[in-house]
Design a protein around this motif. Structure first.
Motif, PDB file in Angstrom:
ATOM      1  N   LYS A 171       3.703 -17.609   7.500  1.00 25.64           N
ATOM      2  CA  LYS A 171       2.592 -16.848   6.902  1.00 25.64           C
ATOM      3  C   LYS A 171       1.437 -16.626   7.881  1.00 25.64           C
ATOM      4  O   LYS A 171       0.619 -15.734   7.668  1.00 25.64           O
ATOM      5  CB  LYS A 171       2.092 -17.556   5.641  1.00 25.64           C
ATOM      6  CG  LYS A 171       3.019 -17.333   4.459  1.00 25.64           C
ATOM      7  CD  LYS A 171       2.502 -18.052   3.243  1.00 25.64           C
ATOM      8  CE  LYS A 171       3.439 -17.858   2.066  1.00 25.64           C
ATOM      9  NZ  LYS A 171       2.940 -18.553   0.876  1.00 25.64           N
ATOM     10  N   THR A 197       9.117 -12.801   3.483  1.00 23.27           N
ATOM     11  CA  THR A 197       7.688 -13.169   3.502  1.00 23.27           C
ATOM     12  C   THR A 197       7.437 -14.503   2.795  1.00 23.27           C
ATOM     13  O   THR A 197       6.299 -14.829   2.470  1.00 23.27           O
ATOM     14  CB  THR A 197       6.829 -12.068   2.841  1.00 23.27           C
ATOM     15  OG1 THR A 197       7.372 -11.761   1.559  1.00 23.27           O
ATOM     16  CG2 THR A 197       6.785 -10.815   3.684  1.00 23.27           C
ATOM     17  N   ILE A 245       2.637 -13.303   9.845  1.00 21.53           N
ATOM     18  CA  ILE A 245       3.049 -12.090   9.113  1.00 21.53           C
ATOM     19  C   ILE A 245       1.993 -11.711   8.076  1.00 21.53           C
ATOM     20  O   ILE A 245       1.089 -12.490   7.777  1.00 21.53           O
ATOM     21  CB  ILE A 245       4.385 -12.299   8.353  1.00 21.53           C
ATOM     22  CG1 ILE A 245       4.228 -13.356   7.235  1.00 21.53           C
ATOM     23  CG2 ILE A 245       5.496 -12.698   9.298  1.00 21.53           C
ATOM     24  CD1 ILE A 245       5.107 -13.119   6.065  1.00 21.53           C
ATOM     25  N   ASN A 246       2.140 -10.527   7.539  1.00 23.35           N
ATOM     26  CA  ASN A 246       1.445 -10.158   6.308  1.00 23.35           C
ATOM     27  C   ASN A 246       2.216  -8.993   5.707  1.00 23.35           C
ATOM     28  O   ASN A 246       3.140  -8.465   6.350  1.00 23.35           O
ATOM     29  CB  ASN A 246      -0.021  -9.806   6.548  1.00 23.35           C
ATOM     30  CG  ASN A 246      -0.893 -10.237   5.361  1.00 23.35           C
ATOM     31  OD1 ASN A 246      -0.447 -10.182   4.218  1.00 23.35           O
ATOM     32  ND2 ASN A 246      -2.105 -10.663   5.654  1.00 23.35           N
ATOM     33  N   ALA A 247       1.855  -8.614   4.497  1.00 25.33           N
ATOM     34  CA  ALA A 247       2.645  -7.579   3.833  1.00 25.33           C
ATOM     35  C   ALA A 247       1.815  -6.805   2.822  1.00 25.33           C
ATOM     36  O   ALA A 247       0.824  -7.311   2.296  1.00 25.33           O
ATOM     37  CB  ALA A 247       3.831  -8.227   3.123  1.00 25.33           C
ATOM     38  N   TYR A 306      -7.570 -17.873   5.234  1.00 25.73           N
ATOM     39  CA  TYR A 306      -6.941 -18.104   6.544  1.00 25.73           C
ATOM     40  C   TYR A 306      -7.813 -18.990   7.409  1.00 25.73           C
ATOM     41  O   TYR A 306      -9.044 -18.951   7.288  1.00 25.73           O
ATOM     42  CB  TYR A 306      -6.726 -16.770   7.278  1.00 25.73           C
ATOM     43  CG  TYR A 306      -5.584 -15.964   6.711  1.00 25.73           C
ATOM     44  CD1 TYR A 306      -4.285 -16.141   7.173  1.00 25.73           C
ATOM     45  CD2 TYR A 306      -5.805 -15.046   5.704  1.00 25.73           C
ATOM     46  CE1 TYR A 306      -3.241 -15.408   6.647  1.00 25.73           C
ATOM     47  CE2 TYR A 306      -4.759 -14.309   5.158  1.00 25.73           C
ATOM     48  CZ  TYR A 306      -3.476 -14.496   5.643  1.00 25.73           C
ATOM     49  OH  TYR A 306      -2.440 -13.781   5.100  1.00 25.73           O
ATOM     50  N   PRO A 366       2.742  -5.342  -0.641  1.00 28.40           N
ATOM     51  CA  PRO A 366       3.820  -5.223  -1.624  1.00 28.40           C
ATOM     52  C   PRO A 366       3.850  -3.841  -2.272  1.00 28.40           C
ATOM     53  O   PRO A 366       2.850  -3.109  -2.236  1.00 28.40           O
ATOM     54  CB  PRO A 366       3.481  -6.281  -2.672  1.00 28.40           C
ATOM     55  CG  PRO A 366       2.443  -7.147  -2.056  1.00 28.40           C
ATOM     56  CD  PRO A 366       1.726  -6.307  -1.056  1.00 28.40           C
ATOM     57  N   ARG A 375      10.609  -9.926  -0.071  1.00 31.12           N
ATOM     58  CA  ARG A 375      10.041 -11.134  -0.690  1.00 31.12           C
ATOM     59  C   ARG A 375      10.626 -12.409  -0.085  1.00 31.12           C
ATOM     60  O   ARG A 375       9.925 -13.416   0.034  1.00 31.12           O
ATOM     61  CB  ARG A 375      10.266 -11.098  -2.210  1.00 31.12           C
ATOM     62  CG  ARG A 375       9.307 -10.134  -2.882  1.00 31.12           C
ATOM     63  CD  ARG A 375       9.549 -10.041  -4.362  1.00 31.12           C
ATOM     64  NE  ARG A 375       8.526  -9.207  -4.987  1.00 31.12           N
ATOM     65  CZ  ARG A 375       8.589  -8.758  -6.224  1.00 31.12           C
ATOM     66  NH1 ARG A 375       9.627  -9.053  -6.979  1.00 31.12           N
ATOM     67  NH2 ARG A 375       7.621  -8.014  -6.719  1.00 31.12           N
ATOM     68  N   PHE A 407      -9.776 -12.834   0.880  1.00 32.34           N
ATOM     69  CA  PHE A 407      -8.506 -13.133   1.551  1.00 32.34           C
ATOM     70  C   PHE A 407      -8.727 -13.726   2.947  1.00 32.34           C
ATOM     71  O   PHE A 407      -7.973 -14.593   3.380  1.00 32.34           O
ATOM     72  CB  PHE A 407      -7.608 -11.890   1.593  1.00 32.34           C
ATOM     73  CG  PHE A 407      -6.908 -11.670   0.281  1.00 32.34           C
ATOM     74  CD1 PHE A 407      -5.800 -12.419  -0.068  1.00 32.34           C
ATOM     75  CD2 PHE A 407      -7.389 -10.749  -0.630  1.00 32.34           C
ATOM     76  CE1 PHE A 407      -5.169 -12.254  -1.293  1.00 32.34           C
ATOM     77  CE2 PHE A 407      -6.766 -10.575  -1.861  1.00 32.34           C
ATOM     78  CZ  PHE A 407      -5.647 -11.327  -2.189  1.00 32.34           C
ATOM     79  N   ARG A 458      -6.154  -5.362   3.834  1.00 31.58           N
ATOM     80  CA  ARG A 458      -5.911  -6.764   3.454  1.00 31.58           C
ATOM     81  C   ARG A 458      -4.732  -7.339   4.243  1.00 31.58           C
ATOM     82  O   ARG A 458      -4.757  -8.487   4.692  1.00 31.58           O
ATOM     83  CB  ARG A 458      -5.636  -6.837   1.940  1.00 31.58           C
ATOM     84  CG  ARG A 458      -5.853  -8.164   1.287  1.00 31.58           C
ATOM     85  CD  ARG A 458      -4.586  -8.947   1.003  1.00 31.58           C
ATOM     86  NE  ARG A 458      -3.501  -8.156   0.478  1.00 31.58           N
ATOM     87  CZ  ARG A 458      -2.267  -8.249   0.910  1.00 31.58           C
ATOM     88  NH1 ARG A 458      -1.937  -9.076   1.885  1.00 31.58           N
ATOM     89  NH2 ARG A 458      -1.312  -7.489   0.391  1.00 31.58           N
ATOM     90  N   ILE A 517       8.026 -15.540  -0.186  1.00 31.54           N
ATOM     91  CA  ILE A 517       7.549 -15.523  -1.581  1.00 31.54           C
ATOM     92  C   ILE A 517       8.634 -16.044  -2.522  1.00 31.54           C
ATOM     93  O   ILE A 517       8.339 -16.740  -3.491  1.00 31.54           O
ATOM     94  CB  ILE A 517       7.084 -14.107  -1.968  1.00 31.54           C
ATOM     95  CG1 ILE A 517       5.753 -13.844  -1.284  1.00 31.54           C
ATOM     96  CG2 ILE A 517       6.953 -13.938  -3.468  1.00 31.54           C
ATOM     97  CD1 ILE A 517       5.110 -12.562  -1.660  1.00 31.54           C
TER      98      ILE A 517
END
Lengths: 249, 238
Positions: B74, B49, B77-79, B103, B81, B46, B99, B144, B51
Motif C-alpha cells: 500500500k 491492491t 500503490i494507489n488506485a 500516510y 476504484p 481488488r 487521506f 486522492r 483489498i
C-alpha cells in the motif's frame, strides 16, 4: 494515529451533518421535557429523588445504546453503500484501525449524550444522597453498553453489508435486550425472570442503577452484574475484530 | 517487473471469477487490462491492491507479496476504484488532507494545492464535494490516488461517464504522470479509445482467464484494437 484521524473524520461527520446533530437536539428536548414533568407534575413529583434519577439514567442509557446501534450499523455498511469504503481500504490504515476509529467515534457520541444529560441529572437528583455515585455508574456502565451495542452493530454491518438490514437486526436485539424490563415484577422475581435479567447486559445495567441509586447498595452488590457486562463488552469487541478482518468488498 | 501474477484463483459462492490468472507488468508501462463486463477486471484490481484475498496463486507488487505484506504494497500503490464515492460534506482540500493524514510522510498543504491544481480543480478546492460535477469528482478521485506519489497506479474505468473534454483532460494527466514521473499505470477499461491513446501493453481477460497479452504496437499488425478485442472475447459481453 490513523485511528485518531478516522475518529476525527467520523466525529466531524456526526457533528457537521444533520444525522448526528439531530440526536443531540432530540436528547436535550426529551430530557428537558422529562425533567420538567418530574419537577412539576403533581403525581410524578411524589417520586423520591432516587426514583427520578433512576428513570432519567435509564432513559439516557437507552438513548446511548440506540445511538450506538444506529452509528454502528452505518459505520461499515453505510460506507460500502456510499462507495467510500474502498478508498479507505486502499489507504495504509488496516481494517482494525478503521474499525477502532469508527468505534471510538460512536463512543464519542455516547460521551456527548452523557455530558448533555449531566445538568438534568443534577436538577432532578439534587439533594439526593446517591447523585454522584449514580453519575459515576452511569458513566461507566453506559460506556460499556455503548461499546457492546456499537461494536456488535458494526460487526454485523461488516458481515451483512447492508445498512438497512444490519440496523433492523441490531434494533431487534436492542428491543429484545430491553424487553425484560417490561416484564411484570412478579415474573422478574421467578428463577426464569432472574436468569433472563442476569444474562441481559441492558437489564444488568438498569438493575445496577436501581441497586445504587434507589436501594443505596454498595459496589460489592454490583460486581456480578458488572462482570457480566464487561464479558459482553469483550465478546462484542472480539466479534467486531473478526467481522472486519473477514470483510471483503 | 512491478507486477507479477501467477495462477491467481478467486471464487465467489461457487462461481469462479478468476481462473488461474498469469501476467506481468513492467515498471513504466501504461498497461491496459481489457475485458467484457464480468470478466474479472475489478476482482483482479481488488486483489492486486490488497483489498480482497485470492483463494490461491501469488501476486508480487514491487517485489512484495500482496498477501503477506499488504502494508508494504500500500505504500507504493494507489488506485481509483470504479464506483468511487466521496465524503460529500468535505471540501476537496479537506478530502485530500484526510487521506494524506493516513500516510506516513504526510503531504504538505502546498502539495495538496499543487495536486488539486494538477487535476484541474484550482479555485474549487474549498467548495463542498457535494457541489462538484461527476467529472470534478473523478478528478478529485485521481488526486486522492496520487496523494502518496505511488509508483504504481490502478485505475478502474477512470473515464467512464465523462464528457469528451473531461476524458481528454484525464488522458493528458495520465500521460504526464507516466512520462514525467515514471508512474506505472494499470488501466482497466472497456473503452478502446482510451487504450489506443494511452497504453503501450495490453492484456485481455475473459471468463477469468488472460486470453491475450503483449505490446499494443505489435498486436496492431494483426488488426485494429477493436478487432483484437472482439476476436479475443467472443461470447463475452462488452
Amino acid at each position: 494515529m490513523k485511528t485518531a484521524y478516522i475518529m476525527r473524520k467520523e466525529i466531524r461527520e456526526s457533528v457537521l451533518t444533520s444525522k448526528g446533530f439531530l440526536w443531540y437536539i432530540l436528547t436535550s428536548v426529551i430530557l428537558s421535557v422529562l425533567s420538567y414533568l418530574f419537577l412539576t407534575n403533581s403525581e410524578l413529583s411524589l417520586l423520591d429523588q432516587g426514583q427520578m434519577l433512576y428513570m432519567i439514567m435509564n432513559f439516557v442509557t437507552a438513548l446511548g445504546i440506540l445511538i450506538g446501534v444506529v452509528s454502528g450499523s452505518d459505520a461499515i455498511a453505510g460506507e460500502i453503500e456510499r462507495g467510500t469504503l474502498e478508498a479507505l481500504l486502499l489507504s495504509p490504515a488496516s481494517k482494525t484501525e478503521i474499525a477502532a476509529g469508527k468505534l471510538a467515534a460512536a463512543l464519542m457520541n455516547w460521551c456527548i449524550i452523557f455530558v448533555i444529560s449531566i445538568p438534568y441529572l443534577f436538577v432532578v437528583g439534587k439533594g439526593g444522597q446517591n447523585l454522584l455515585s449514580g453519575i459515576v455508574y452511569l458513566a461507566v456502565l453506559g460506556t460499556l453498553l455503548a461499546v457492546i451495542f456499537s461494536a456488535f452493530s458494526m460487526g454485523l454491518s461488516a458481515r451483512i453489508k447492508s445498512m438497512k438490514n444490519s440496523l433492523i437486526v441490531s434494533f431487534l436485539i436492542f428491543l429484545l435486550a430491553g424487553s425484560p424490563i417490561f416484564l411484570s415484577a412478579a415474573l422478574r422475581t421467578t428463577w426464569f425472570g432472574r436468569v433472563l435479567d442476569l444474562v441481559n447486559p441492558f437489564a444488568d445495567a438498569i438493575n445496577t442503577f436501581d441497586s445504587v441509586v434507589v436501594d443505596s447498595q454498595g459496589f460489592s452488590y454490583q460486581t456480578g452484574r458488572i462482570a457480566i457486562i464487561c464479558g459482553y463488552a469483550f465478546l462484542s469487541l472480539l466479534f467486531l475484530k473478526r467481522s472486519v478482518s473477514r470483510l471483503e468488498m | 517487473m512491478i507486477i507479477k501474477v501467477e495462477n491467481l484463483v478467486k471464487r465467489y459462492d461457487g462461481h469462479t471469477a478468476l481462473d488461474g490468472l498469469d501476467f506481468g507488468v513492467e515498471a513504466g508501462d501504461v498497461f491496459a487490462f481489457l475485458g467484457p463486463n464480468g470478466a474479472g477486471k475489478t476482482t483482479t484490481i481488488r486483489i492486486l491492491t490488497a483489498i480482497i484475498r485470492a483463494d490461491s496463486g501469488s501476486v508480487l507488487i514491487g517485489g512484495h507479496d500482496v498477501f503477506k505484506e499488504p502494508a508494504e504494497v500500500k505504500k507504493i500503490i494507489n488506485a481509483l476504484p470504479e464506483s468511487s464515492g466521496y465524503y460529500e460534506w468535505m471540501t476537496g482540500r479537506e478530502y485530500l488532507g484526510f487521506f494524506s493524514d493516513l500516510y506516513e510522510g504526510k503531504t504538505s498543504t502546498q502539495d495538496i494545492r499543487a495536486l488539486l491544481e494538477a487535476v484541474g480543480l484550482h479555485g474549487k478546492e474549498d467548495h463542498l464535494i457535494s457541489s462538484y460535477s461527476r467529472g470534478m469528482k473523478q478528478r478529485l478521485g485521481i488526486a486522492r490516488s496520487l496523494i502518496n506519489r505511488p509508483k504504481l497506479l490502478f485505475l478502474d474505468e477512470p473515464t467512464n461517464g465523462l464528457d469528451p473534454i473531461g476524458r481528454r483532460d484525464i488522458h493528458d494527466l495520465l500521460i504526464d504522470l507516466n512520462r514525467k514521473h515514471g508512474t506505472t499505470i494499470f488501466l482497466s477499461t472497456h473503452l478502446l479509445d482510451d487504450v489506443n491513446r494511452l497504453c503501450n501493453r495490453i492484456a485481455i481477460i475473459n471468463y477469468g482467464k488472460i486470453v491475450r497479452t503483449g505490446e499494443l504496437e505489435k498486436m496492431k499488425g494483426k488488426g485494429t484494437i477493436d478487432d483484437i478485442f472482439f476476436t479475443s472475447t467472443e461470447g463475452g459481453t462488452l
